[in-house]
Design an enzyme around this catalytic site. Structure first.
Site, PDB file in Angstrom:
ATOM      1  N   ASP A  10     124.639  35.085  75.825  1.00 15.23           N
ATOM      2  CA  ASP A  10     123.626  34.601  74.913  1.00 15.23           C
ATOM      3  C   ASP A  10     124.098  33.187  74.536  1.00 15.23           C
ATOM      4  O   ASP A  10     125.275  32.857  74.707  1.00 15.23           O
ATOM      5  CB  ASP A  10     123.577  35.529  73.696  1.00 15.23           C
ATOM      6  CG  ASP A  10     122.739  34.979  72.585  1.00 15.23           C
ATOM      7  OD1 ASP A  10     121.580  34.631  72.843  1.00 15.23           O
ATOM      8  OD2 ASP A  10     123.243  34.871  71.452  1.00 15.23           O
ATOM      9  N   ASP A  12     122.758  30.821  71.442  1.00 15.38           N
ATOM     10  CA  ASP A  12     122.856  30.560  70.004  1.00 15.38           C
ATOM     11  C   ASP A  12     123.720  31.616  69.326  1.00 15.38           C
ATOM     12  O   ASP A  12     123.399  32.800  69.375  1.00 15.38           O
ATOM     13  CB  ASP A  12     121.454  30.597  69.365  1.00 15.38           C
ATOM     14  CG  ASP A  12     120.528  29.527  69.922  1.00 15.38           C
ATOM     15  OD1 ASP A  12     120.999  28.410  70.148  1.00 15.38           O
ATOM     16  OD2 ASP A  12     119.341  29.813  70.120  1.00 15.38           O
TER      17      ASP A  12
HETATM   18  P1  B16 Z   1     113.335  28.905  69.640  1.00 13.17           P
HETATM   19  P2  B16 Z   1     119.475  33.239  71.493  1.00 13.17           P
HETATM   20  C1  B16 Z   1     117.402  32.812  69.848  1.00 13.17           C
HETATM   21  O1  B16 Z   1     118.336  32.332  70.775  1.00 13.17           O
HETATM   22  C2  B16 Z   1     117.923  32.527  68.457  1.00 13.17           C
HETATM   23  O2  B16 Z   1     119.048  33.335  68.178  1.00 13.17           O
HETATM   24  C3  B16 Z   1     116.862  32.802  67.422  1.00 13.17           C
HETATM   25  O3  B16 Z   1     117.343  32.458  66.137  1.00 13.17           O
HETATM   26  C4  B16 Z   1     115.605  31.998  67.733  1.00 13.17           C
HETATM   27  O4  B16 Z   1     114.567  32.295  66.805  1.00 13.17           O
HETATM   28  C5  B16 Z   1     115.144  32.340  69.148  1.00 13.17           C
HETATM   29  O5  B16 Z   1     116.187  32.069  70.066  1.00 13.17           O
HETATM   30  C6  B16 Z   1     113.937  31.496  69.544  1.00 13.17           C
HETATM   31  O6  B16 Z   1     114.316  30.153  69.524  1.00 13.17           O
HETATM   32  O7  B16 Z   1     112.542  28.836  68.380  1.00 13.17           O
HETATM   33  O8  B16 Z   1     114.294  27.744  69.803  1.00 13.17           O
HETATM   34  O9  B16 Z   1     112.485  29.116  70.870  1.00 13.17           O
HETATM   35  O10 B16 Z   1     120.349  33.766  70.401  1.00 13.17           O
HETATM   36  O11 B16 Z   1     118.688  34.297  72.250  1.00 13.17           O
HETATM   37  O12 B16 Z   1     120.196  32.247  72.392  1.00 13.17           O
HETATM   38 MG    MG Z   2     122.285  34.605  69.657  1.00 11.59          MG
END
Ligand code: B16
Ligand code: MG
Length: 215
Positions: A10, A12
């Protein structure tokens, strides 16, 4: 844990601390709307969750039109992009490049499976593309975590059956997704977050080695 054929990260909250920026951007939007929103709620309900579902949690029973919802998602994304503007390779987890390199040296594929539509910008700022065999992001799937789709898609990109993949995830929804996809899952964060669902838990990825992941 058996030596895997692929390790799927993953992004974030695992390879970099952007989960804090996601929180700050949602908090900014919630403040604009006059809706209370805490760090604890973010950690418990929004970690790893898609942009739309995150917004739905924050606005709950407030009534907004689809146009207003779209505008709020765009606004949060603008706030988020403002926060990640100055990210650099320094924002990669310490020892991250060495870990990615040692995984590849061991003949194991590396992939990223992130629900974020900003994942490629972040990967570029961290300068880690050359260490990755595949990237799956929020543009590749319809069903977001806890659905297994993003991980299954990433496993396919590196030609690996899901039981031979290990997933590293900071979100409960993400560990749930990996397990539904038939993968082994390592939770990154406090043990309480992954009780009964992760195969193993590490508090963070700082200076971790391949051995730390599979032993
Ligand atoms: P976006 P991951 C996720 O990334 C994040 O943890 C989450 O906080 C976020 O809302 C989601 O992606 C969508 O992100 O708004 O930038 O498209 O943890 O799966 O890498
Ligand atoms: Mg994450």
């Amino acid at each position: 844990m058996q030596k895997p054929k692929a390790i799927i990260f993953d992004l974030d909250g695992v390879l970099t601390d952007t989960s804090e920026y996601h929180y700050q951007a949602w908090k900014h939007l919630a403040d604009d709307l006059g809706i209370p929103f805490t760090h604890q709620e973010n950690d418990e309900h929004l970690r790893g969750v898609s942009r739309r579902e995150s917004l739905m949690y924050i606005i709950r029973d407030h009534n907004y039109t689809e146009a207003q919802i779209e505008e709020m998602m765009d606004r949060k994304n603008r706030y988020y992009n403002e926060l990640i503007k100055n990210m650099s390779p320094q924002d990669l987890v310490p020892g991250g490049k060495q870990l990615l390199q040692s995984i590849r040296d061991a003949g194991i594929k590396t992939a990223i499976a992130s629900g974020s539509k900003n994942a490629r910008i972040v990967i570029e700022r961290l300068d880690i593309m050359s260490y990755l065999d595949a990237v799956a992001d929020g543009y590749d799937i319809v069903n977001s975590k806890p659905a297994p789709d993003i991980f299954v898609f990433a496993a396919g990109m590196v030609n690996t059956p899901t039981p031979e993949c290990i997933v590293l995830e900071d979100a409960e929804a993400g560990v749930e997704a990996a397990k539904k996809g038939g993968m082994q899952a390592i939770g990154i964060g406090p043990a309480e977050r992954f009780q009964g669902i992760a195969d193993k838990v590490l508090p963070n990825l700082d200076y971790k080695t391949l051995n730390d992941l599979i032993n």
